[in-house]
Scaffold this active site. Structure first.
Site, PDB file in Angstrom:
ATOM      1  N   PHE A 149       0.817  -1.228   0.000  1.00 30.33           N
ATOM      2  CA  PHE A 149       0.000   0.000   0.000  1.00 30.33           C
ATOM      3  C   PHE A 149       0.840   1.262   0.000  1.00 30.33           C
ATOM      4  O   PHE A 149       0.366   2.324  -0.374  1.00 30.33           O
ATOM      5  CB  PHE A 149      -0.937   0.008   1.224  1.00 30.33           C
ATOM      6  CG  PHE A 149      -0.274   0.471   2.486  1.00 30.33           C
ATOM      7  CD1 PHE A 149      -0.118   1.837   2.760  1.00 30.33           C
ATOM      8  CD2 PHE A 149       0.218  -0.434   3.428  1.00 30.33           C
ATOM      9  CE1 PHE A 149       0.511   2.270   3.916  1.00 30.33           C
ATOM     10  CE2 PHE A 149       0.851   0.000   4.584  1.00 30.33           C
ATOM     11  CZ  PHE A 149       0.994   1.357   4.831  1.00 30.33           C
ATOM     12  N   LYS A 173      -1.258  -7.340  -9.182  1.00 34.21           N
ATOM     13  CA  LYS A 173      -2.235  -7.382  -8.081  1.00 34.21           C
ATOM     14  C   LYS A 173      -1.798  -6.305  -7.082  1.00 34.21           C
ATOM     15  O   LYS A 173      -0.952  -6.533  -6.223  1.00 34.21           O
ATOM     16  CB  LYS A 173      -2.219  -8.770  -7.438  1.00 34.21           C
ATOM     17  CG  LYS A 173      -3.499  -9.176  -6.727  1.00 34.21           C
ATOM     18  CD  LYS A 173      -3.945  -8.275  -5.598  1.00 34.21           C
ATOM     19  CE  LYS A 173      -3.145  -8.448  -4.322  1.00 34.21           C
ATOM     20  NZ  LYS A 173      -3.454  -7.359  -3.336  1.00 34.21           N
ATOM     21  N   GLU A 176      -4.990  -3.638  -1.961  1.00 36.17           N
ATOM     22  CA  GLU A 176      -6.429  -3.341  -1.938  1.00 36.17           C
ATOM     23  C   GLU A 176      -6.746  -2.079  -1.133  1.00 36.17           C
ATOM     24  O   GLU A 176      -7.884  -1.634  -1.101  1.00 36.17           O
ATOM     25  CB  GLU A 176      -7.216  -4.541  -1.411  1.00 36.17           C
ATOM     26  CG  GLU A 176      -6.957  -4.952   0.039  1.00 36.17           C
ATOM     27  CD  GLU A 176      -5.745  -5.875   0.211  1.00 36.17           C
ATOM     28  OE1 GLU A 176      -4.711  -5.666  -0.484  1.00 36.17           O
ATOM     29  OE2 GLU A 176      -5.810  -6.783   1.061  1.00 36.17           O
ATOM     30  N   ARG A 177      -5.720  -1.507  -0.464  1.00 34.94           N
ATOM     31  CA  ARG A 177      -5.984  -0.316   0.354  1.00 34.94           C
ATOM     32  C   ARG A 177      -6.091   0.956  -0.485  1.00 34.94           C
ATOM     33  O   ARG A 177      -6.849   1.864  -0.161  1.00 34.94           O
ATOM     34  CB  ARG A 177      -4.863  -0.100   1.371  1.00 34.94           C
ATOM     35  CG  ARG A 177      -4.532  -1.285   2.193  1.00 34.94           C
ATOM     36  CD  ARG A 177      -4.828  -1.051   3.665  1.00 34.94           C
ATOM     37  NE  ARG A 177      -4.596  -2.267   4.406  1.00 34.94           N
ATOM     38  CZ  ARG A 177      -5.506  -3.226   4.590  1.00 34.94           C
ATOM     39  NH1 ARG A 177      -6.733  -3.075   4.109  1.00 34.94           N
ATOM     40  NH2 ARG A 177      -5.224  -4.322   5.249  1.00 34.94           N
ATOM     41  N   SER A 226       5.289  -6.889   3.443  1.00 33.16           N
ATOM     42  CA  SER A 226       5.861  -7.148   4.768  1.00 33.16           C
ATOM     43  C   SER A 226       6.631  -8.475   4.767  1.00 33.16           C
ATOM     44  O   SER A 226       6.389  -9.344   3.924  1.00 33.16           O
ATOM     45  CB  SER A 226       4.744  -7.190   5.807  1.00 33.16           C
ATOM     46  OG  SER A 226       3.833  -8.215   5.464  1.00 33.16           O
ATOM     47  N   CYS A 281       9.541   1.748   3.401  1.00 28.04           N
ATOM     48  CA  CYS A 281      10.423   0.640   3.771  1.00 28.04           C
ATOM     49  C   CYS A 281      11.858   1.127   3.941  1.00 28.04           C
ATOM     50  O   CYS A 281      12.691   0.424   4.493  1.00 28.04           O
ATOM     51  CB  CYS A 281      10.369  -0.456   2.729  1.00 28.04           C
ATOM     52  SG  CYS A 281      11.060   0.071   1.176  1.00 28.04           S
ATOM     53  N   GLU A 380       9.100  -3.906  13.256  1.00 26.49           N
ATOM     54  CA  GLU A 380       8.889  -2.845  12.258  1.00 26.49           C
ATOM     55  C   GLU A 380       7.596  -2.123  12.646  1.00 26.49           C
ATOM     56  O   GLU A 380       6.517  -2.711  12.579  1.00 26.49           O
ATOM     57  CB  GLU A 380       8.752  -3.437  10.851  1.00 26.49           C
ATOM     58  CG  GLU A 380       8.597  -2.339   9.810  1.00 26.49           C
ATOM     59  CD  GLU A 380       8.359  -2.859   8.391  1.00 26.49           C
ATOM     60  OE1 GLU A 380       7.652  -3.868   8.234  1.00 26.49           O
ATOM     61  OE2 GLU A 380       8.862  -2.223   7.445  1.00 26.49           O
TER      62      GLU A 380
HETATM   63  P1  NAD Z   1       1.495  -6.566   3.153  1.00 26.39           P
HETATM   64  O1  NAD Z   1       2.526  -7.625   3.246  1.00 26.39           O
HETATM   65  O2  NAD Z   1       0.389  -6.578   4.153  1.00 26.39           O
HETATM   66  O3  NAD Z   1       0.784  -6.609   1.709  1.00 26.39           O
HETATM   67  C1  NAD Z   1       1.518  -6.653   0.521  1.00 26.39           C
HETATM   68  C2  NAD Z   1       0.696  -7.359  -0.553  1.00 26.39           C
HETATM   69  O4  NAD Z   1       0.442  -8.696  -0.127  1.00 26.39           O
HETATM   70  C3  NAD Z   1      -0.658  -6.710  -0.810  1.00 26.39           C
HETATM   71  O5  NAD Z   1      -0.902  -6.713  -2.194  1.00 26.39           O
HETATM   72  C4  NAD Z   1      -1.623  -7.608  -0.061  1.00 26.39           C
HETATM   73  O6  NAD Z   1      -2.903  -7.666  -0.672  1.00 26.39           O
HETATM   74  C5  NAD Z   1      -0.954  -8.970  -0.111  1.00 26.39           C
HETATM   75  N1  NAD Z   1      -1.233  -9.786   1.073  1.00 26.39           N
HETATM   76  C6  NAD Z   1      -1.476  -9.336   2.338  1.00 26.39           C
HETATM   77  N2  NAD Z   1      -1.680 -10.377   3.164  1.00 26.39           N
HETATM   78  C7  NAD Z   1      -1.568 -11.503   2.420  1.00 26.39           C
HETATM   79  C8  NAD Z   1      -1.663 -12.894   2.734  1.00 26.39           C
HETATM   80  N3  NAD Z   1      -1.922 -13.333   3.958  1.00 26.39           N
HETATM   81  N4  NAD Z   1      -1.478 -13.778   1.720  1.00 26.39           N
HETATM   82  C9  NAD Z   1      -1.206 -13.357   0.478  1.00 26.39           C
HETATM   83  N5  NAD Z   1      -1.105 -12.049   0.136  1.00 26.39           N
HETATM   84  C10 NAD Z   1      -1.280 -11.125   1.094  1.00 26.39           C
HETATM   85  O7  NAD Z   1       2.259  -5.166   3.161  1.00 26.39           O
HETATM   86  P2  NAD Z   1       1.630  -3.716   3.200  1.00 26.39           P
HETATM   87  O8  NAD Z   1       1.082  -3.477   4.567  1.00 26.39           O
HETATM   88  O9  NAD Z   1       0.763  -3.471   2.025  1.00 26.39           O
HETATM   89  O10 NAD Z   1       2.951  -2.832   2.990  1.00 26.39           O
HETATM   90  C11 NAD Z   1       3.817  -2.463   4.025  1.00 26.39           C
HETATM   91  C12 NAD Z   1       4.973  -3.418   4.136  1.00 26.39           C
HETATM   92  O11 NAD Z   1       5.677  -3.491   2.909  1.00 26.39           O
HETATM   93  C13 NAD Z   1       6.008  -2.963   5.163  1.00 26.39           C
HETATM   94  O12 NAD Z   1       6.442  -4.090   5.874  1.00 26.39           O
HETATM   95  C14 NAD Z   1       7.127  -2.394   4.325  1.00 26.39           C
HETATM   96  O13 NAD Z   1       8.405  -2.402   4.914  1.00 26.39           O
HETATM   97  C15 NAD Z   1       7.074  -3.302   3.138  1.00 26.39           C
HETATM   98  N6  NAD Z   1       7.689  -2.691   1.960  1.00 26.39           N
HETATM   99  C16 NAD Z   1       8.902  -3.165   1.579  1.00 26.39           C
HETATM  100  C17 NAD Z   1       9.536  -2.597   0.491  1.00 26.39           C
HETATM  101  C18 NAD Z   1      10.881  -3.096   0.056  1.00 26.39           C
HETATM  102  O14 NAD Z   1      11.307  -2.701  -1.006  1.00 26.39           O
HETATM  103  N7  NAD Z   1      11.559  -3.942   0.808  1.00 26.39           N
HETATM  104  C19 NAD Z   1       8.936  -1.552  -0.214  1.00 26.39           C
HETATM  105  C20 NAD Z   1       7.689  -1.105   0.195  1.00 26.39           C
HETATM  106  C21 NAD Z   1       7.072  -1.696   1.294  1.00 26.39           C
END
Ligand code: NAD
Length: 495
Positions: A149, A173, A176-177, A226, A281, A380
């Site tokens: 998101f 994909k 969804e937020r 994450s 991140c 985090e």
């Molecule tokens: P998230 O892991 O909750 O979601 C990421 C994606 O995974 C979304 O598209 C979501 O729909 C999907 N998802 C969520 N739960 C799932 C599940 N149980 N099974 C399958 N798919 C699922 O992350 P977020 O809250 O959207 O984003 C924030 C996180 O992303 C933070 O931890 C941040 O550090 C990380 N991030 C990392 C980088 C990097 O380059 N390392 C860059 C941006 C964000």
């Protein structure tokens, strides 16, 4: 209410699942839209469209691919403000920040426009008599991207421009937020003239992700999010025989040595910790104050925090917007309490700042004398909370970074060239900054962390991105001795 659908085979498609998720304006707390949550059927339709498109797209000339990518780049530039407004409306970040996000995305499209040069391959002439050996890089087929998101426009642009430049077709994909910005970018991509099916967007949650993970026609998967989900996606994708890269969460440290320019370090700490409400991140979440620099540095950070304006992202005076959801705001506030309960000093408590309305706002927090056993240090937080840990020496600071399971970014602030150079080697992180708090690589290098911040052996975008989205094919050819040729070649062989 406005409903955000899917983009499949060049058309807006209404979901068959009937499931939707809420999209909020985080600055008001109001639900502004619904987003369709795909079932396996929509994912299958998107993958089928991408597979059919690949038959032709995989063979389209580099010249045509480049022309279309340039047209797309120009459309994104022309519509930057509209994309930024959508980002602010659903993510909450301030407009300047949103414009910065779009600019970093454009950098990646521009890199992809140079794909013809980057994919030239290698050639060994006369490896044996009459034998040439050469390596070409070919596309994989249908590849998928799952994005977080916090950078809803930029992270997709880390992925699909490079993937399609290499001749793949793509299924995105998004989170969804805040799905409006990536949907709009995908519409611009269609408008640029790419054939239907080269880029499809399915909105959704775990159901859509799981179908992409198991779908036999998806050859590779790029994920950013994450750490727990990155681990899961990487394990599942590879178990299904797919190529995968999965970037995860972070806990980025900024080491400040006693000789650092304290004013410069304080400016950097404030912008890197609280920019985008800490939902980056690459945000700095830990300052390691070495030796006697701590008191002066904490004072300098505190002075700056008092001037920081928190408010709606659409307000030009705001420097920091709200958090993404009410739950995220409450979770972050819970960490501030946990820090206080664990005995660190709460120098500035973001919970003390009052806000009008129901937006998901939280003020900025500074915690001092944090120790490495506290949850504010180990977890985090992903919010506007900065922890200061006091360290006796440079070596203690480096050890802290090494002991931390994450390894996305790390920075050092010093005027000592030798110390800076040593830190380059010592820091256990994928991206390192010297007097730069957020060392996000430019589009012609590649982005990715180490340890629990990334799973897989390629980082994202730039040269590593092209490597991920192509596979090498080595050709060995032999032609008959020229003296036996039916054509008179007119001069003697030279070997
Ligand atoms: P998230 O892991 O909750 O979601 C990421 C994606 O995974 C979304 O598209 C979501 O729909 C999907 N998802 C969520 N739960 C799932 C599940 N149980 N099974 C399958 N798919 C699922 O992350 P977020 O809250 O959207 O984003 C924030 C996180 O992303 C933070 O931890 C941040 O550090 C990380 N991030 C990392 C980088 C990097 O380059 N390392 C860059 C941006 C964000």
């Amino acid at each position: 209410m406005y409903e955000i659908q899917h983009l499949i085979d060049g058309h807006t498609v209404t979901g068959s699942s009937g499931d939707t998720g809420p999209v909020f304006d985080p600055a008001t707390g109001e639900q502004t839209a619904k987003v369709a949550l795909a079932s396996a059927a929509e994912v299958d339709a998107a993958v089928a469209s991408a597979k059919a498109a690949f038959d032709e797209w995989g063979g389209v000339s580099l010249a045509r691919r480049t022309k279309l990518l340039l047209a797309f780049r120009n459309l994104v530039v022309d519509n930057s403000d509209e994309i930024a407004q959508r980002l602010t409306a659903e993510h909450g970040k301030v407009l300047d920040d949103a414009r910065g996000e779009v600019a970093r995305g454009i950098e990646n499209i521009e890199f992809s426009c140079g794909v013809a040069d980057a994919l030239k391959g290698t050639h060994s002439e006369q490896a044996s008599s009459g034998v040439d050996v050469y390596t070409v890089r070919q596309p994989l087929g249908v590849v998928a991207g799952i994005t977080p998101f916090n950078f809803p426009a930029m992270v997709p642009m880390w992925m699909f421009p490079n993937a399609v430049a290499c001749g793949n077709t793509f299924v995105l994909k998004p989170s969804e937020r805040d799905p409006s910005a990536p949907m709009f970018v995908a519409e611009l991509f269609q408008e640029a003239g790419f054939p239907p099916g080269v880029l499809n967007v399915v909105n959704g949650d775990k159901v859509a992700v799981d179908r992409l993970l198991e779908h036999p026609d998806v050859k590779a998967l790029s994920f950013v999010g994450s750490t727990p989900i990155a681990k899961y996606v990487y394990a599942s994708a590879t178990a299904h025989g797919k190529r995968a890269q999965a970037l995860g969460g972070a806990k980025n440290h900024m080491v400040v040595l006693p000789d650092a320019d304290v004013e410069m370090a304080a400016d950097a700490a404030v912008s890197a910790a609280y920019g985008s409400a800490g939902e980056r991140c690459m945000a700095i979440s830990v300052v390691v104050a070495v030796g006697d620099v701590g008191d002066q540095l904490v004072d300098a950070i505190k002075v700056r925090m008092e001037k920081l304006v928190v408010g709606p992202g659409t307000d030009p005076g705001s420097e920091m917007g709200p958090l993404i959801t009410r739950e995220a705001r409450d979770r972050v506030a819970g960490y501030v309490q946990a820090g206080a309960d664990a005995g660190c000093e709460v120098v500035v408590d973001g919970r003390d700042q009052a806000f009008d309305g129901d937006g998901f706002f939280l003020g900025v927090t500074l915690l001092d004398h944090v120790t490495t056993d506290m949850s504010v240090y180990t977890d985090e937080i992903f919010g506007p909370v900065l922890s200061v840990v006091r360290a006796d020496s440079y070596a203690d600071g480096v050890q802290m970074i090494r002991d931390n399971p994450f390894g996305n970014g790390a920075a050092i602030f010093t005027r000592d060239g030798g110390a800076a150079r040593q830190f380059q080697r010592d820091a256990d992180a994928g991206m390192v900054g010297i007097n730069v708090p957020i060392p996000v690589p430019v589009g012609y290098h590649s982005f990715g962390g180490w340890n629990d911040s990334a799973f897989g052996d390629t980082t994202m975008y730039g040269p590593e991105g092209l490597r991920f989205y192509t596979r090498p094919k080595v050709l060995t050819s032999r032609w008959p001795d020229p003296s036996t040729s039916s054509v008179d070649l007119g001069f003697p062989r030279n070997d």
